[in-house]
Design an enzyme around this catalytic site. Structure first.
Site, PDB file in Angstrom:
ATOM      1  CG  ASP A 131       1.824  -7.228  -5.727  1.00  0.00           C
ATOM      2  OD1 ASP A 131       1.386  -6.912  -4.603  1.00  0.00           O
ATOM      3  OD2 ASP A 131       1.172  -7.914  -6.542  1.00  0.00           O
ATOM      4  CD  GLU A 186      -2.740  -1.347  -0.027  1.00  0.00           C
ATOM      5  OE1 GLU A 186      -2.865  -0.391  -0.806  1.00  0.00           O
ATOM      6  OE2 GLU A 186      -3.261  -2.457  -0.247  1.00  0.00           O
TER       7      GLU A 186
END
Length: 642
Positions: A554, A491
């Site tokens: 990611d 995030e």
């Protein structure tokens, strides 16, 4: 490079019973589970995320049932209203109150009638050939902006309408069948039904060439296309868009933000005197399908023919589950706070906050040592981290709107839900004159998810996601960093993906990069696109552009949290990567996998697990992976951005 050892669709596993970590990390961790796992008949997926979702649902449904039975007293006035709605939704009796709303559309004779009804329709959550949203201005979040977008198709994405798409053809037939049965059950005559459905589908088809694809929507900054208020008025020769706007927000905005310029360039072709009957029929059918579950149990079963086929679900969910999902969808924030206070511990919040701080500090170090950024850009990036707001568990306050949510037991379920949706719609327009509230959460405490908000520059981790296998006070640091740590860092990395990178530390869309740095970033972004582009999955191929933002998050997140984990005493690389693989454990129906490949900005979970892990140099040392092994990826093909 790994691409062939995981089969798409229902997530079936091919090959030997045992898979080596060297050949396929995802299957080595999840293969045996995946062979044995059974997808629920009333839900399209099972796995790490869904299983936590099921656990939360089980707890909250038990709470609701205890409240209904009187075994537990209700201390909160808003929760008391939610329980009243839940109890009402448990009952299978229904009403035909929807016909009153349908009649408002049926009685329109021309575009003048539609034009005169726009304010009412928008404030009461009807379906219209344009969508309006009010939220902070992307370039100046101290002010609110008026956003407009195009109509939504019957099916999830325009790719379903491609010639030869058998799923799309089948789903459209089911959609029409459900609409036909619903209109018949409500007592409309066959001539009206056939005419309405025919015209509705003609308008739906007319939208296909001009609406945005999911790939286009994935480029978030491109929804920001400001035009003057006068220009907006000129987008239609048939609807008074300026008066509509003034009535909705009691103002004449200096500019309107157009999310789909192509759509509004063709708006006159879509909505005019000649197409009016098609537009009206499309509104009727769309509204009916959207609200059919509220009519009665039989209508819920009818509309599920389409909805379940779309997801590959074989069985209609029980009435109790339906009542639960309806209730939490409307009372999301207060129920999220209730869940967080009851099931989320203070020690966990403190520990997770400590993890977040360590990851942010490590991110700063990685930025400082970055070899392709100039010093000026590095300082802006670090400032963005310093200003990032961290939200863990659940919010401390409830939106005042919920105090207006009252359930009238003398009225039908349909009437009550429509009333709440009208309050929500009207509140959105009222927000136009209110300041941006950065403390507002964008997801409830019971949600098994996490997020980054570009306009608030905040990261949110609801209480429900802070559980095993993502996180536990009982797990080792290596396990927690491989689990929730990678989610946290993911995030944070969204602040620097291809979308988030366009926003500054205050959450405004602003270029804080030097030209050379941004050119370098775009080159690395393209490498990320190329790494996933064309990977076979479910007899289809991955669209690297659609999924690039999540893949950037990611790869940056895993690299960062891996560095943090390695600094902990007793670091165990195997446990770290095993928990990373547990994050992505999933088994899905073929239908939902097919849909997600078309619309989801996330790559399929097995690919997220393996391909991103292949970009980590430590993976090769931890599992002694050689060039002859399935998980090997040549060093020059590994992507390292953050």
């Amino acid at each position: 490079m790994f691409v062939n050892n995981v089969v798409g669709g229902a997530g079936n596993v091919t090959g030997a019973e045992s898979v080596d970590f060297k050949d396929n990390l995802y299957l080595a961790v999840n293969g045996d589970w995946q062979r044995k796992a059974v997808i629920p008949k009333d839900y399209p997926r099972v796995g790490t995320f869904p299983n936590l979702f099921f656990d939360v649902e089980k707890k909250l449904r038990a709470d609701f049932n205890n409240f209904v039975s009187g075994d537990e007293s209700i201390q909160n006035k808003i929760i008391a209203q939610a329980v009243k709605l839940y109890k009402m939704a448990l009952e299978t009796k229904g009403s035909t109150d929807i016909k009153t709303d349908l009649q408002k559309m049926i009685s329109m004779n021309n575009l003048t009638d539609l034009n005169n009804g726009l304010k009412y329709f928008f404030e009461n959550d009807f379906v219209l050939p344009l969508i309006i949203d009010v939220h902070e201005d992307m370039k100046d979040n101290s002010q609110k902006a008026f956003y407009v977008g195009g109509a939504r198709l019957f099916l999830p994405d325009k790719s379903y309408y491609d010639a030869g798409n058998e799923s799309g053809e089948r789903l459209l037939k089911l959609y029409a069948k459900s609409a036909n049965e619903l209109l018949t059950k409500l007592g409309y005559d066959s001539d009206f039904i056939s005419k309405t459905i025919k015209e509705a589908f003609e308008f739906d088809q007319s939208l296909v060439p001009v609406v945005k694809s999911s790939e286009e929507w994935a480029d978030y900054p491109k929804i920001y296309n400001p035009i003057s208020f006068a220009e907006f008025g000129e987008k239609s020769d048939y609807l008074d868009l300026q008066t509509m706007t003034q009535e909705l927000v009691t103002d004449s905005p200096k500019q309107i933000i157009v999310g789909e310029p192509r759509y509004f360039e063709h708006f006159n072709e879509l909505v005019n005197d000649d197409t009016f009957e098609n537009v009206k029929s499309w509104m009727i059918v769309s509204f009916l399908m959207k609200n059919a579950e509220l009519i009665d149990e039989n209508c819920r079963q009818i509309v599920s023919q389409y909805k379940n086929a779309l997801m590959g679900i074989n069985e209609l969910e029980k009435r109790e589950k339906y009542a639960y999902h309806l209730t939490i969808s409307l009372f999301s924030e207060p129920i999220g706070i209730f869940y967080g206070k009851k099931y989320f511990g203070g020690n966990a919040k403190k520990d997770v906050n400590s993890m977040v701080r360590k990851i942010i500090n490590t991110y700063k170090k990685r930025l400082t040592s970055n070899n392709w950024l100039s010093e000026a850009t590095k300082q802006h990036a670090i400032l963005k981290l310093d200003k990032m707001e961290i939200k863990i568990g659940y919010p401390e306050k409830v939106d005042p709107l919920y105090s207006e949510f009252t359930i009238n037991t003398d009225k039908s379920l349909y009437e009550n839900v429509r009333h709440l949706k009208s309050l929500i719609a009207q509140d959105m327009f009222k927000q136009y004159h209110k300041p941006f509230d950065r403390s507002k959460w964008n997801m409830p405490g019971y949600e098994v998810n996490a997020s980054y908000g570009s306009s608030a520059n905040d990261i949110t981790f609801p209480a429900a996601v802070l559980q095993k296998p993502f996180y536990s006070l009982d797990q080792t640091a290596s396990q927690n960093y491989g689990g929730i740590g990678s989610v946290i860092a993911h995030e944070i990395s969204h602040a620097f993906d291809n979308n988030g990178a366009r926003f500054d530390e205050s959450g405004n869309m602003n270029n804080w990069w030097t030209k050379q740095d941004y050119d370098n970033f775009q080159t690395l972004t393209q490498k990320m696109i190329d790494q996933f582009e064309g990977i076979p999955y479910l007899d289809q191929k991955i669209n690297g552009t659609l999924v690039v933002s999540e893949n950037i998050a990611d790869v940056g997140g895993l690299a960062c949290t891996l560095e943090v984990a390695k600094a902990e005493k007793d670091f165990d690389g195997k446990k770290f990567f095993i928990n990373w693989a547990l994050n992505w454990r999933i088994k899905s129906t073929k239908q939902i996998d097919e849909m997600l490949l078309s619309v989801d900005v996330h790559s399929p979970a097995p690919l997220r697990c393996n391909v991103i892990a292949q970009d980590m140099n430590d993976l090769y040392e931890v599992f002694d992976i050689k060039e002859t092994d399935g998980m090997w990826l040549d060093p020059d093909k590994r992507v390292n951005i953050w």
